[in-house]
Design a protein around this motif. Structure first.
Motif, mmCIF file in Angstrom:
data_model
loop_
_atom_site.group_PDB
_atom_site.id
_atom_site.type_symbol
_atom_site.label_atom_id
_atom_site.label_comp_id
_atom_site.label_asym_id
_atom_site.label_seq_id
_atom_site.Cartn_x
_atom_site.Cartn_y
_atom_site.Cartn_z
ATOM 1 N N LEU A 293 0.826 -1.204 0.000
ATOM 2 C CA LEU A 293 0.000 0.000 0.000
ATOM 3 C C LEU A 293 0.864 1.259 0.000
ATOM 4 C CD1 LEU A 293 -2.819 -1.005 2.513
ATOM 5 C CD2 LEU A 293 -3.134 -0.436 0.096
ATOM 6 N N ALA A 294 1.968 1.223 0.753
ATOM 7 C CA ALA A 294 2.859 2.388 0.784
ATOM 8 C C ALA A 294 3.499 2.620 -0.581
ATOM 9 C CB ALA A 294 3.931 2.180 1.850
ATOM 10 N N LEU A 295 3.973 1.551 -1.210
ATOM 11 C CA LEU A 295 4.590 1.684 -2.533
ATOM 12 C C LEU A 295 3.569 2.163 -3.562
ATOM 13 C CD1 LEU A 295 6.819 -1.533 -2.546
ATOM 14 C CD2 LEU A 295 7.565 0.832 -2.250
ATOM 15 N N TRP A 296 2.381 1.618 -3.508
ATOM 16 C CA TRP A 296 1.326 2.025 -4.446
ATOM 17 C C TRP A 296 0.981 3.504 -4.257
ATOM 18 C CZ3 TRP A 296 -1.162 0.747 -8.735
ATOM 19 C CH2 TRP A 296 -2.392 1.364 -9.005
ATOM 20 N N THR A 297 0.857 3.921 -3.015
ATOM 21 C CA THR A 297 0.517 5.321 -2.748
ATOM 22 C C THR A 297 1.599 6.254 -3.271
ATOM 23 O OG1 THR A 297 -0.754 4.694 -0.781
ATOM 24 C CG2 THR A 297 -0.019 6.975 -0.925
ATOM 25 N N VAL A 298 2.856 5.905 -3.044
ATOM 26 C CA VAL A 298 3.954 6.739 -3.545
ATOM 27 C C VAL A 298 3.914 6.812 -5.074
ATOM 28 C CG1 VAL A 298 6.457 6.940 -3.739
ATOM 29 C CG2 VAL A 298 5.420 6.327 -1.542
ATOM 30 N N MET A 299 3.686 5.679 -5.724
ATOM 31 C CA MET A 299 3.629 5.657 -7.181
ATOM 32 C C MET A 299 2.478 6.502 -7.715
ATOM 33 S SD MET A 299 4.382 1.599 -7.796
ATOM 34 C CE MET A 299 3.738 1.675 -9.460
ATOM 35 N N GLN A 300 1.342 6.466 -7.038
ATOM 36 C CA GLN A 300 0.161 7.187 -7.512
ATOM 37 C C GLN A 300 0.254 8.687 -7.269
ATOM 38 O OE1 GLN A 300 -2.567 5.783 -9.271
ATOM 39 N NE2 GLN A 300 -0.953 4.228 -9.379
ATOM 40 N N GLN A 308 2.304 16.017 -1.391
ATOM 41 C CA GLN A 308 2.936 16.138 -0.079
ATOM 42 C C GLN A 308 2.124 15.500 1.037
ATOM 43 O OE1 GLN A 308 2.067 18.635 -2.126
ATOM 44 N NE2 GLN A 308 3.704 20.181 -2.341
ATOM 45 N N MET A 309 0.830 15.295 0.815
ATOM 46 C CA MET A 309 -0.021 14.725 1.864
ATOM 47 C C MET A 309 0.483 13.360 2.330
ATOM 48 S SD MET A 309 -3.762 15.717 0.309
ATOM 49 C CE MET A 309 -4.693 15.260 1.749
ATOM 50 N N MET A 310 1.065 12.584 1.406
ATOM 51 C CA MET A 310 1.461 11.223 1.769
ATOM 52 C C MET A 310 2.649 11.208 2.731
ATOM 53 S SD MET A 310 3.424 9.870 -1.638
ATOM 54 C CE MET A 310 4.942 10.645 -2.209
ATOM 55 N N ILE A 311 3.404 12.312 2.776
ATOM 56 C CA ILE A 311 4.555 12.357 3.677
ATOM 57 C C ILE A 311 4.109 12.266 5.133
ATOM 58 C CG2 ILE A 311 6.493 13.782 4.457
ATOM 59 C CD1 ILE A 311 6.567 15.010 1.673
ATOM 60 N N VAL A 312 2.934 12.827 5.431
ATOM 61 C CA VAL A 312 2.488 12.916 6.829
ATOM 62 C C VAL A 312 2.268 11.541 7.452
ATOM 63 C CG1 VAL A 312 0.736 13.825 8.379
ATOM 64 C CG2 VAL A 312 1.525 15.207 6.452
ATOM 65 N N PRO A 313 1.420 10.662 6.890
ATOM 66 C CA PRO A 313 1.240 9.356 7.530
ATOM 67 C C PRO A 313 2.494 8.493 7.490
ATOM 68 C CG PRO A 313 0.096 9.425 5.426
ATOM 69 C CD PRO A 313 0.526 10.824 5.727
ATOM 70 N N ALA A 343 0.156 0.339 12.993
ATOM 71 C CA ALA A 343 0.251 -0.108 11.599
ATOM 72 C C ALA A 343 -1.132 -0.218 10.960
ATOM 73 C CB ALA A 343 0.967 -1.458 11.528
ATOM 74 N N ILE A 344 -2.171 -0.450 11.754
ATOM 75 C CA ILE A 344 -3.514 -0.619 11.190
ATOM 76 C C ILE A 344 -4.068 0.707 10.671
ATOM 77 C CG2 ILE A 344 -5.880 -1.361 11.686
ATOM 78 C CD1 ILE A 344 -4.700 -3.340 13.706
ATOM 79 N N PRO A 345 -4.114 1.785 11.466
ATOM 80 C CA PRO A 345 -4.569 3.056 10.882
ATOM 81 C C PRO A 345 -3.616 3.581 9.816
ATOM 82 C CG PRO A 345 -3.772 3.398 13.118
ATOM 83 C CD PRO A 345 -3.875 1.916 12.913
ATOM 84 N N MET A 346 -2.339 3.239 9.896
ATOM 85 C CA MET A 346 -1.407 3.656 8.845
ATOM 86 C C MET A 346 -1.801 3.028 7.513
ATOM 87 S SD MET A 346 2.754 3.232 8.735
ATOM 88 C CE MET A 346 3.710 3.884 7.367
ATOM 89 N N ALA A 347 -2.090 1.729 7.519
ATOM 90 C CA ALA A 347 -2.507 1.056 6.285
ATOM 91 C C ALA A 347 -3.817 1.627 5.768
ATOM 92 C CB ALA A 347 -2.638 -0.444 6.533
ATOM 93 N N LEU A 350 -3.181 5.027 4.139
ATOM 94 C CA LEU A 350 -2.555 4.864 2.826
ATOM 95 C C LEU A 350 -3.564 4.369 1.795
ATOM 96 C CD1 LEU A 350 0.864 3.318 3.901
ATOM 97 C CD2 LEU A 350 0.422 5.640 3.082
ATOM 98 N N ALA A 351 -4.524 3.558 2.227
ATOM 99 C CA ALA A 351 -5.578 3.118 1.310
ATOM 100 C C ALA A 351 -6.435 4.292 0.850
ATOM 101 C CB ALA A 351 -6.445 2.055 1.976
ATOM 102 N N LEU A 352 -6.659 5.258 1.729
ATOM 103 C CA LEU A 352 -7.404 6.458 1.343
ATOM 104 C C LEU A 352 -6.591 7.344 0.407
ATOM 105 C CD1 LEU A 352 -8.992 7.385 4.791
ATOM 106 C CD2 LEU A 352 -10.218 6.537 2.776
ATOM 107 N N LEU A 353 -5.281 7.329 0.575
ATOM 108 C CA LEU A 353 -4.425 8.146 -0.280
ATOM 109 C C LEU A 353 -4.076 7.460 -1.596
ATOM 110 C CD1 LEU A 353 -1.931 9.575 2.372
ATOM 111 C CD2 LEU A 353 -3.641 10.872 1.086
ATOM 112 N N GLY A 354 -4.326 6.171 -1.683
ATOM 113 C CA GLY A 354 -3.931 5.407 -2.863
ATOM 114 C C GLY A 354 -4.906 5.466 -4.012
ATOM 115 N N VAL A 355 -5.914 6.332 -3.919
ATOM 116 C CA VAL A 355 -6.875 6.523 -5.016
ATOM 117 C C VAL A 355 -6.910 8.011 -5.344
ATOM 118 C CG1 VAL A 355 -8.271 4.516 -4.361
ATOM 119 C CG2 VAL A 355 -8.794 6.755 -3.390
#
Length: 559
Positions: A293-300, A308-313, A343-347, A350-355
């Protein structure tokens, strides 16, 4: 239209809160009140809160300085009702109420992350449900531990800093730092890592945004706003502990602190390789798809609007995970699965940021460096992406269920099997251990009931709270007990007969019992009565990790 949508969102948030609250309260009642499955730290906090209101010397400092205060302090109004509803303290249901409220709030904050960014409501609700119904979230939303308030403050802080990344509204910094992270530290010590991470993230962002002088001054000002309150909470709590107890960091230096408990229990610090492996395994058990999920979010998001939002979580949640792994490697904390629950809220975040973003909520007070065009981003939505990301997050639930049954990683959770799926025909050692865990503190409740039948006056029984908190919490007459938070505890302990004490509650001087104040004052008390008391009753303990008790009657002729 905005007002209509805002009202609709408020209804959804209220519904999420109420549904989660009902679920967590129901689970907590079923586990703790009906089956007696109570976590030790939960009951200890309840006993401390009870001492604030109903001990021989009620005072706020009776909360103690081993735990940070928020998780116990917010229970005071509920514990005040315990004379009418004894299970509030005896079965630690006040802890359930506390954790249920906070974990329900965390679910609302997570849903709000999606609403802030204009994501499809069905998708935001799905991710919220996958978070709220994760078995670890359900358990720690209902058992009264500090994980629930910690997750609430962390998710709240991450959400507000993500918004700040978009609109540069200083009010987000004030809320995230001045409220959420300051209270997070007063809930769990590991929040100090995220206070530092937030300062670095905000400082670097402000410095890069401010293209003209005075860049450094602006950077330092924003860092002070977001991290200053957390540092102030750290210093203030340490100062309060030092002024009242003489120890600034009792969790690490006190005979009741974590370091002392580990030494008393014979715990050995793992090697670096073992610690890394343990931490990685715990994260995989709680959020097995976190890395994808982290890799996907960074790619997207990389290089796209509001990336920059993804840096925070990644930075703030990641700092907590790194802190826990380092603490375990240094031997300053136990190997518990729950310590990696972030790790659970982090995932989920990232799922919210991955779209793709929808139309972002308009900023109420955009700052000077708000990116142009941040309020709305035209996107092409693909339902397949949303389904795939949600399915990836959902994989974590069955894996977490399996992880919670592993005693090597989940020593505080695997006993749930004895409650959820009891097998009376299973005579294995593991099944016996699960049964002992399920009935922990039952012996202490019986001791409290027996002492009440004696109709003792106030100040009749001395016990330390190393193990005695379960007895005190179960008693409807807590003034009967002389405990360490009483100002005259040492004086009474030195001369129990002269102060009218009738009984001493003794535990073996082994393991954690070596720090028991009665054993420190009378080293032979448990074995012989130390020539100050006579054995009246011996009570074998059928709970897991709990000592056998001996009740000694004080010899009234001693001085």
């Amino acid at each position: 239209m905005t007002a209509v949508l805002g009202g609709s969102d408020r209804r959804y948030k209220l519904t999420i809160f109420v549904v989660c609250l009902v679920v967590y309260l129901g689970v907590g009642w079923w586990l703790q009140v009906r089956h007696g499955y109570i976590m030790g730290d939960t009951l200890s906090r309840v006993a401390s809160t009870q001492a604030v209101l109903f001990s021989r010397d009620p005072h706020l400092a009776a909360l103690g300085f081993i735990f940070t205060p928020v998780a116990a302090m917010v229970q005071i109004p509920v514990v005040w009702l315990s004379p009418l509803l004894p299970d509030i303290t005896a079965r630690a249901f006040s802890g359930t109420i506390m954790s249920a409220l906070f974990m329900s709030g965390a679910a609302v904050q997570l849903y709000s992350m999606g609403a802030d960014r204009g994501l499809p409501r069905g998708y935001s609700l799905t991710i919220t449900a996958l978070f709220a119904l994760n078995p670890m979230i359900v358990f720690y939303g209902s058992n009264g531990m500090s994980e629930a308030p910690f997750l609430f403050f962390m998710v709240w802080a991450v959400r507000r800093l993500m918004l700040w990344m978009v609109d540069d509204d200083v009010h987000h910094l004030i809320t995230a730092g001045g409220v959420a992270m300051g209270l997070a530290y007063l809930t769990r010590y590991d929040a100090l890592a995220t206070v530092a991470a937030a300062g670095v993230i905000v400082g670097a962002t402000t410095y890069l945004r401010a293209r003209s002088a005075p860049r450094v001054r602006r950077m330092l000002m924003d860092m002070l706003i977001v991290s200053g309150p957390g540092v102030a909470a750290f210093l203030g709590w340490a100062a309060a502990g030092w002024l009242i107890t003489g120890e600034a960091f009792a969790q690490f230096t006190s005979q009741y602190g974590n370091a002392a408990i580990m030494e008393q229990s014979g715990a050995v610090a793992p090697s670096t390789t073992e610690a890394i492996g343990f931490a990685a395994t715990c994260m995989m058990l709680l959020a097995p798809t976190l890395l994808p999920l982290a890799l996907w979010t960074v790619m997207q998001r990389w290089g796209r609007p509001n990336w920059q939002m993804m840096i925070v979580p990644l930075g703030m949640f990641g700092a907590v995970l790194a802190f826990q792994a380092l603490s375990y490697a240094q031997g300053s904390t136990f190997g518990f699965l729950r310590f990696f629950i972030i790790a659970i809220p982090m995932a989920a975040t990232l799922a919210l940021l991955g779209v793709p973003d929808g139309a972002l909520a308009p900023a109420k007070r955009p700052g000077k460096y708000a990116p142009v065009g941040a309020a709305a981003v035209p996107v092409r939505r693909s339902p397949a992406t949303h389904v795939a990301v949600a399915a990836t997050l959902a994989i974590g639930i069955p894996v977490t269920v399996a992880g919670m049954t592993q005693p090597d990683y989940a020593p505080q959770e695997y006993g749930l099997v004895a409650v959820l799926a009891p097998d009376p025909d299973d005579v294995s050692e593991r099944a016996a251990t699960e049964q002992r865990i399920a009935r922990t503190f039952g012996t202490e409740r019986r001791i409290a009931a027996y002492l009440e039948t004696l109709d003792l006056p106030d100040s009749s029984v001395i016990t330390d709270t190393v193990y005695g908190f379960g007895i005190i919490a179960a008693s409807s007459r807590p003034k009967t007990f002389v405990i360490p938070s009483d100002p005259d505890f040492t004086e009474v302990l030195n001369d129990p007969s002269g102060h009218g004490v009738r009984y001493l509650l003794s535990v073996p001087p082994t393991g954690r019992g070596t720090s028991d104040a009665l054993n420190l004052r009378y080293p032979t008390l448990y074995e012989t009565g130390a020539e100050v008391a006579t054995l009246e009753l011996e009570i074998p303990n059928d709970g897991d990790g709990q000592p056998d008790w001996r009740l000694y009657r004080v010899d009234q002729t001693t001085g």
